[in-house]
Design an enzyme around this catalytic site. Sequence first.
Site, short mmCIF file in Angstrom:
data_model
loop_
_atom_site.label_atom_id
_atom_site.label_comp_id
_atom_site.label_asym_id
_atom_site.label_seq_id
_atom_site.Cartn_x
_atom_site.Cartn_y
_atom_site.Cartn_z
N CYS A 83 -19.07 -6.40 6.17
CA CYS A 83 -19.03 -7.49 5.43
C CYS A 83 -18.62 -7.18 4.37
CB CYS A 83 -20.86 -8.06 5.71
SG CYS A 83 -21.17 -8.21 7.68
N SER B 215 -13.71 -2.82 17.44
CA SER B 215 -15.11 -2.01 18.53
C SER B 215 -15.57 -2.90 17.08
CB SER B 215 -14.94 -0.08 18.01
OG SER B 215 -16.30 -0.42 17.84
N CYS C 138 -26.17 -11.94 6.07
CA CYS C 138 -26.28 -11.20 7.15
C CYS C 138 -27.89 -11.03 6.67
CB CYS C 138 -25.69 -10.96 8.08
SG CYS C 138 -24.59 -9.52 7.57
N ASN D 56 -14.64 -9.75 3.79
CA ASN D 56 -15.38 -8.49 5.00
C ASN D 56 -13.72 -8.27 5.87
OD1 ASN D 56 -13.89 -11.24 5.45
ND2 ASN D 56 -14.98 -11.31 7.27
N VAL D 57 -14.08 -6.88 6.92
CA VAL D 57 -13.12 -6.55 7.21
C VAL D 57 -13.56 -5.76 8.78
CG1 VAL D 57 -11.49 -3.45 7.16
CG2 VAL D 57 -12.32 -5.20 4.97
N GLU D 58 -13.22 -6.86 9.76
CA GLU D 58 -13.93 -6.44 10.94
C GLU D 58 -12.72 -5.09 11.61
OE1 GLU D 58 -14.02 -11.22 11.94
OE2 GLU D 58 -12.70 -10.31 12.78
N ASN D 59 -13.12 -4.64 13.11
CA ASN D 59 -13.16 -3.95 13.95
C ASN D 59 -12.54 -4.19 15.40
OD1 ASN D 59 -12.37 -0.87 14.96
ND2 ASN D 59 -12.08 -0.38 13.30
N GLU E 154 -19.93 -8.42 1.75
CA GLU E 154 -20.59 -8.29 0.73
C GLU E 154 -21.37 -6.60 0.23
OE1 GLU E 154 -22.50 -12.18 2.47
OE2 GLU E 154 -21.20 -10.43 3.26
#
Length: 137
Positions: free
Chosen positions: A55, A49, A88, A44-47, A57
């Site tokens: 995700c 924003s 999700c 997973n790579v969050e931001n 997957e």
Amino acid sequence: MEDRYLNLLAEAKAAGANSYSPYSRYPVGAAILWETGRITTGCNVENSSYGLTVCAERNAIYKGICEGERKISALAVSVQDSKMPSPCGACRQVIREFAEECPIILQNGEGKIAISSLRELLPNSFGPEFLEKNERR
């Protein structure tokens, strides 16, 4: 459990170590086994924003698509948390684009493993076959 699924879980766990999750602090790793035998991984790579977060997957699937893959045989998801992970809704639909059915192997941070299926996670799903062009009359 089959060795290939244990290997897939190990790949997913290793991918999770690369997670960029400073906001949720919920690192996730995923590994896809393609029909060809190739494995692709993602994390997973969050931001900041939040809507731009991707995700693990979907990252693993998109990586495989970029490498020419089209048919998912199995998927593994690994987390460090004690709760069992689950893809999700958006990931479930993306998985469905490339598989009508496949095993989904889940592992939590305590090493517990559960196996589900795409049909269990996304019953009565909508897929590409619904959009196949009809012959013109």
